[in-house]
Design an enzyme around this catalytic site. Structure first.
Site, mmCIF file in Angstrom:
data_model
loop_
_atom_site.group_PDB
_atom_site.id
_atom_site.type_symbol
_atom_site.label_atom_id
_atom_site.label_comp_id
_atom_site.label_asym_id
_atom_site.label_seq_id
_atom_site.Cartn_x
_atom_site.Cartn_y
_atom_site.Cartn_z
ATOM 1 N N GLY A 1 0.827 -1.208 0.000
ATOM 2 C CA GLY A 1 0.000 0.000 0.000
ATOM 3 C C GLY A 1 0.856 1.251 0.000
ATOM 4 N N GLY A 2 1.731 1.336 0.989
ATOM 5 C CA GLY A 2 2.568 2.513 1.089
ATOM 6 C C GLY A 2 3.850 2.197 1.819
ATOM 7 N N GLU B 1 7.030 4.327 3.953
ATOM 8 C CA GLU B 1 7.360 5.614 4.569
ATOM 9 C C GLU B 1 8.758 6.104 4.236
ATOM 10 O OE1 GLU B 1 6.868 2.649 6.048
ATOM 11 O OE2 GLU B 1 8.074 2.380 7.849
ATOM 12 N N GLU C 1 1.605 6.726 6.484
ATOM 13 C CA GLU C 1 3.013 6.845 6.066
ATOM 14 C C GLU C 1 3.631 8.143 6.606
ATOM 15 O OE1 GLU C 1 3.940 4.094 5.229
ATOM 16 O OE2 GLU C 1 2.089 3.224 4.436
ATOM 17 N N HIS D 1 4.696 7.829 10.203
ATOM 18 C CA HIS D 1 5.992 7.159 10.353
ATOM 19 C C HIS D 1 7.153 8.164 10.421
ATOM 20 C CE1 HIS D 1 5.467 2.830 10.298
ATOM 21 N NE2 HIS D 1 4.754 2.832 9.188
ATOM 22 N N TYR E 1 0.457 -4.118 14.151
ATOM 23 C CA TYR E 1 -0.344 -2.964 13.730
ATOM 24 C C TYR E 1 -1.530 -2.737 14.664
ATOM 25 C CZ TYR E 1 1.992 -2.827 9.120
ATOM 26 O OH TYR E 1 2.900 -2.714 8.101
ATOM 27 N N ARG F 1 -0.957 -4.988 -6.097
ATOM 28 C CA ARG F 1 -0.938 -4.887 -4.638
ATOM 29 C C ARG F 1 -1.404 -6.221 -4.042
ATOM 30 N NH1 ARG F 1 -4.203 -0.256 -1.244
ATOM 31 N NH2 ARG F 1 -3.446 -0.826 0.834
ATOM 32 N N LYS G 1 -2.220 -7.256 -1.170
ATOM 33 C CA LYS G 1 -3.381 -7.239 -0.298
ATOM 34 C C LYS G 1 -4.668 -7.479 -1.111
ATOM 35 C CE LYS G 1 -6.135 -3.729 1.900
ATOM 36 N NZ LYS G 1 -6.258 -2.384 2.396
HETATM 37 N N1 BES Z 1 6.281 0.136 6.633
HETATM 38 C C1 BES Z 1 5.097 -0.460 6.165
HETATM 39 C C2 BES Z 1 5.307 -1.462 5.057
HETATM 40 C C3 BES Z 1 6.186 -2.661 5.407
HETATM 41 C C4 BES Z 1 6.242 -3.162 6.703
HETATM 42 C C5 BES Z 1 6.933 -3.249 4.419
HETATM 43 C C6 BES Z 1 7.083 -4.224 6.991
HETATM 44 C C7 BES Z 1 7.754 -4.324 4.712
HETATM 45 C C8 BES Z 1 7.845 -4.810 6.016
HETATM 46 C C9 BES Z 1 4.079 0.586 5.727
HETATM 47 O O1 BES Z 1 4.089 1.725 6.529
HETATM 48 C C10 BES Z 1 2.714 -0.025 5.862
HETATM 49 O O2 BES Z 1 2.350 -0.367 6.953
HETATM 50 N N2 BES Z 1 1.978 -0.130 4.772
HETATM 51 C C11 BES Z 1 0.633 -0.688 4.754
HETATM 52 C C12 BES Z 1 -0.401 0.393 4.649
HETATM 53 C C13 BES Z 1 -0.826 1.011 5.933
HETATM 54 C C14 BES Z 1 -1.960 1.990 5.701
HETATM 55 C C15 BES Z 1 -1.205 0.056 7.020
HETATM 56 C C16 BES Z 1 0.460 -1.544 3.507
HETATM 57 O O3 BES Z 1 1.286 -1.449 2.605
HETATM 58 O O4 BES Z 1 -0.527 -2.282 3.434
HETATM 59 ZN ZN ZN Z 2 3.412 1.323 8.475
#
Ligand code: BES
Ligand code: ZN
Length: 626
Positions: free
Chosen positions: A292-293, A295, A320, A323, A407, A580, A582
């Site tokens: 998704g994103g 940081e 993000e 973070h 999370y 993506r 997810k």
């Molecule tokens: N830092 C994470 C992405 C991540 C975590 C990549 C651990 C690899 C290992 C990022 O901030 C994140 O949490 N992205 C989420 C979206 C968010 C709104 C919860 C995602 O990509 O789903």
């Molecule tokens: Zn995150």
């Protein structure tokens, strides 16, 4: 399966396919209690505990045709403990030569260890000041996704982006790849003419004729925040310090969607102190971006699937951005402490959202998060060691143990602390926590000390009410977990019940429903749903034509589960385009449950896999091979 299981099982899947899956070490719930000793980061082979790596000077050229990055990385070091060697992490890099203080040096490369890559070992002296590594990236560099023009939005130029978290930076830069190791960096990046390069650093806003771009990151950061994007990229400012980057064909939509990012930054600052990174920009990447994103400092990397047209998915940007305090400023010491990054960030993200959108809106996000947490705990087992906030990922791929636990259990724990001590007091504590530990590393044990001393003042009534040990060093969802009553969702529930008892969907009161209400409406549909139900819903709400990726994805998984064929062409179009994980995994997972579905999944994957990031490709391949 919910989003984080998907994110992380996807990541875990890759390692098995690359022949480096976990080695079966499953910690049990009765592992020993925490101590104050600083725990070693088991996911780096560097010896940055004896050598200070203060600065990285990167000098690279990006070859979009050969799909290779080549150049040199110079580390400025201080060998205060008189170590005999500098040890760095590399994964699949070709090391051409090494200079120590600008003189040619010998070096050795250790064998590749599953999950970790290899150790690059360079002999140094107590007075060594710099080490330069000349290198090229390998063909399967796990951080890199190289896109053909066809795989971009505008379809004119190739594109490259990186994803370094958690331990992929070592696949494109020889580095000390642990979250507890920070350094400043400068970079000179040469790219083909006509393309722009951006990094997690000071960034250009326009292309130049030379194709050479220089970058500086003056705040020390860990390697997992190293990032690079190269492509036909345009910029549009929002205000003096915020702006958006995207392919030219998308920039206007992106600028609208993120038009309030400047307000998000000031809102965040009002909560927990100054934004310390200079500019805050967001780049929207082509649809193959696997998460998704991310940081990346100064420049959040983001999926185009949040561009819903109505700003309804911008909480991802709040996340993000948050973070920039939780994670980038105060950083988890090891991946076992990742709840300090992600749990704090989800909490902070929702505080920003509450400020901007109000409490009833934000309570929907809390409730959806609680549902995710419940599913996660049910999936892993209520006693699973992997449901502690403090994880134990020794001998495992760091992404493997991660899930909604860091999370959502993390965020709910902080919400409980807030409710128990009061918001004003908790905010003061967090303000001091972020600012007193800026640019430092934090582990769970140190945070617990802070919590007990600076916030709870060892007050036994407060400690009893919160019971932090049960949350951090214990499994499942503790009984004192907060759960907001939710009026807006209660109304959705009653409309769904009306529909399920036979009312026509046209008679439902769905006025002013936002994305999250629609998600709740669909999420809680029962297994007994029939094609007739789906036909009626589609007739009334045109779900199959949904352009909101969150709603579309949920609808498609329902369509597969209940064999609603009219959605299939749109679903195929969706999964041919979106990378993506997810979104991809729930659809593929629903498909493989029946023999015909599995055939469809195999056909689609065969046709579209090259549009997915290597890590998404691998996890779907694994699913299909079961
Ligand atoms: N830092 C994470 C992405 C991540 C975590 C990549 C651990 C690899 C290992 C990022 O901030 C994140 O949490 N992205 C989420 C979206 C968010 C709104 C919860 C995602 O990509 O789903
Ligand atoms: Zn995150």
């Amino acid at each position: 399966m919910n989003r984080y299981i998907l994110l992380f099982t996807a990541l875990a899947g890759i390692f098995t396919l690359y022949g480096c899956g976990n080695n079966g070490a499953q910690p049990t719930a009765n592992s020993t209690q925490p101590t104050d000793t600083v725990q070693k980061d088991t996911h780096t082979q560097s010896n940055a505990d004896s050598i200070t790596l203060s600065h990285l000077a990167l000098h690279i050229e990006v070859n979009m045709e050969a799909k290779q990055i080549a150049g040199r990385a110079t580390w400025l070091i201080e060998n205060h403990a008189k170590a005999a060697n500098l040890q760095l992490d590399i994964d699949g890099l070709q090391i051409d030569s090494v200079d120590v203080d600008y003189q040619k040096s010998t070096f050795t490369i250790g064998e590749a260890i599953p999950n970790l890559g290899s150790m690059l070992k360079i002999p140094i002296t107590p007075s060594t000041q710099s080490v330069t590594i000349y290198y090229k990236t390998g063909a399967n560099a796990r951080a890199l996704q190289w896109l053909t023009p066809q795989q971009t939005n505008d379809k004119k130029q190739p594109f490259l982006y990186t994803q370094s978290e958690a331990i992929y930076a070592r696949s494109w830069i020889p580095c000390a790849d642990g979250p507890g190791i920070r350094y400043t960096y400068s970079a000179r990046v040469k790219v083909p003419k006509g393309l722009l390069a951006l990094m997690s650093a000071s960034n250009p806003q326009t292309k130049n004729d030379s194709g050479i771009y220089t970058f500086f990151m003056e705040q020390p950061i860990p390697a997992y925040l190293m990032a690079l994007a190269v492509g036909d990229i345009a910029f549009k400012g929002i205000d003096k310090r915020t702006g958006v980057y995207a392919e030219p064909g998308m920039i206007a939509k992106v600028a609208y969607e993120f038009g309030e990012v400047n307000k998000m930054v000031t809102t965040a600052e009002q909560l927990y102190g100054p934004y310390r990174w200079g500019r805050y920009d967001v780049i929207v990447l082509p649809p193959g971006f696997p998460i998704g994103g991310m940081e990346n400092p100064r420049l959040t990397f983001c999926t185009p699937t949040v561009i819903a047209g109505d700003r309804s998915l911008v909480s991802l940007i709040a996340h993000e951005l948050a973070h920039s305090w939780s994670g980038n400023l105060v950083t988890n010491a090891t991946w076992n402490d990742i709840w300090l990054n992600e749990g704090f960030t989800v909490y902070f993200e929702r505080r920003i959202t509450e400020q901007m959108m109000g409490k009833p809106y934000t309570d929907m996000l809390w409730e959806l998060g609680y549902q995710d947490l419940e599913h996660e705990v049910a999936d892993k087992g209520a006693q699973s060691r992997d449901t502690w906030l403090k994880l134990d990922l020794a001998k495992r791929e760091p992404d493997e143990g991660l899930s909604d636990i860091p999370y959502e259990k993390g965020a709910h724990f902080l919400q409980l602390v807030e409710h128990t001590v009061g918001r004003a007091r908790f905010d003061t504590f967090l303000f001091h926590y972020f600012n007193g530990n800026a640019f430092k590393t934090m582990n769970t044990e140190k945070f617990m000390q802070y919590l007990y001393k600076d916030l709870l003042h060892d007050d036994s009534a407060l400690i009893k009410a919160i019971n932090p040990t049960a949350w951090v060093y214990g499994p499942g969802i503790p009984p004192n977990c907060p759960r907001a009553g939710n009026e807006r969702f209660a109304r959705v529930d009653s409309e769904r019940n009306k529909f399920l008892s036979g009312a026509s969907p046209n008679t439902l009161n769905d006025q002013k429903w936002t994305t999250h209400e629609w998600l709740h409406f669909l999420r809680k549909m029962p297994d007994s749903l029939t094609v007739k139900h789906l036909t009626a819903l589609d007739g009334a709400f045109a779900f199959t034509k949904q352009t909101n990726a969150e709603i579309a994805d949920l609808w498609f998984t329902l369509a597969v589960a209940h064999n609603y064929q009219p959605a299939y062409p749109a679903m195929e179009a969706f999964i041919s385009r979106v990378g993506r994980r997810k979104f991809l995994l729930p659809i593929y997972e629903a498909l493989v449950k029946t023999p015909e579905g599995k055939q469809t999944a195999q056909k689609w994957f065969g046709a579209y896999k090259l549009n997915y990031h290597p890590i998404a490709q691998c996890s779907i391949a694994k699913l299909l091979s079961k």
